[in-house]
Design an enzyme around this catalytic site. Structure first.
Site, short mmCIF file in Angstrom:
data_model
loop_
_atom_site.label_atom_id
_atom_site.label_comp_id
_atom_site.label_asym_id
_atom_site.label_seq_id
_atom_site.Cartn_x
_atom_site.Cartn_y
_atom_site.Cartn_z
CG HIS A 4 -4.36 -0.16 8.83
ND1 HIS A 4 -5.29 0.11 9.79
CD2 HIS A 4 -3.58 -1.13 9.35
CE1 HIS A 4 -5.09 -0.66 10.85
NE2 HIS A 4 -4.06 -1.43 10.60
NE ARG A 8 4.12 -8.75 13.28
CZ ARG A 8 3.06 -9.36 12.76
NH1 ARG A 8 3.09 -9.75 11.50
NH2 ARG A 8 1.99 -9.58 13.49
CG ASN A 56 7.09 -5.91 17.14
OD1 ASN A 56 6.23 -5.51 17.91
ND2 ASN A 56 6.81 -6.53 16.01
CG HIS A 71 3.10 -6.87 -5.27
ND1 HIS A 71 2.76 -8.01 -5.96
CD2 HIS A 71 2.40 -5.87 -5.83
CE1 HIS A 71 1.90 -7.70 -6.92
NE2 HIS A 71 1.65 -6.40 -6.86
CD GLU A 114 2.76 -4.14 -9.69
OE1 GLU A 114 2.68 -4.39 -10.89
OE2 GLU A 114 1.89 -4.51 -8.85
#
Length: 137
Positions: A4, A8, A56, A71, A114
């Protein structure tokens, strides 16, 4: 094996709304009260890749995006409809789909996404063909 990519984020719902429009769905979520963070995993329709969103809880200032990050690219069925739907959600279309193939949008945290048209779709409507770039992408 790639498992993966992690991003954040500060605004969970706005970010989830954008990725939902782009065809991803939440598959699991872990709240960590002692660490004061939440992990949200999204996947594409085929379950081929995942994006981990890390929220967070106490992060108040915007995250800095490193110069080495570019991106995320996501294939869409109809780039014009996707951009219209995102624009209606007040998502900035940083690079409109003037060529009928590619566009760029940004999440509330400034992460570039994108959008790539997956099948031929025809020339862009005048609205997209004449729209200028906004900011960076």
């Amino acid at each position: 094996m790639l498992l993966h990519a992690m991003l954040r984020i500060r605004n969970v719902q706005q970010t989830l709304d954008i990725f939902t429009v782009l065809g991803l769905k939440e598959v699991r979520r872990f709240d960590q009260p002692t660490g004061r963070f939440t992990l949200i995993f999204l996947t594409d329709r085929k379950g081929i890749f995942e994006i981990e969103l890390t929220h967070n809880w106490d992060q108040e200032t915007p995250y800095a995006i490193g110069d080495s990050f570019g991106h995320i690219a996501i294939g869409v069925e109809n780039i014009y409809d996707t951009c219209k739907q995102l624009q209606e959600m007040d998502v900035t279309i940083a690079r409109p789909p003037r060529d009928g193939y590619m566009a760029f949008v940004k999440t509330p945290d400034g992460i570039s996404i994108e959008l790539l048209q997956q099948r031929p779709i025809g020339p862009p409507p005048k609205k997209w063909a004449e729209m200028e770039n906004i900011g960076t992408w």
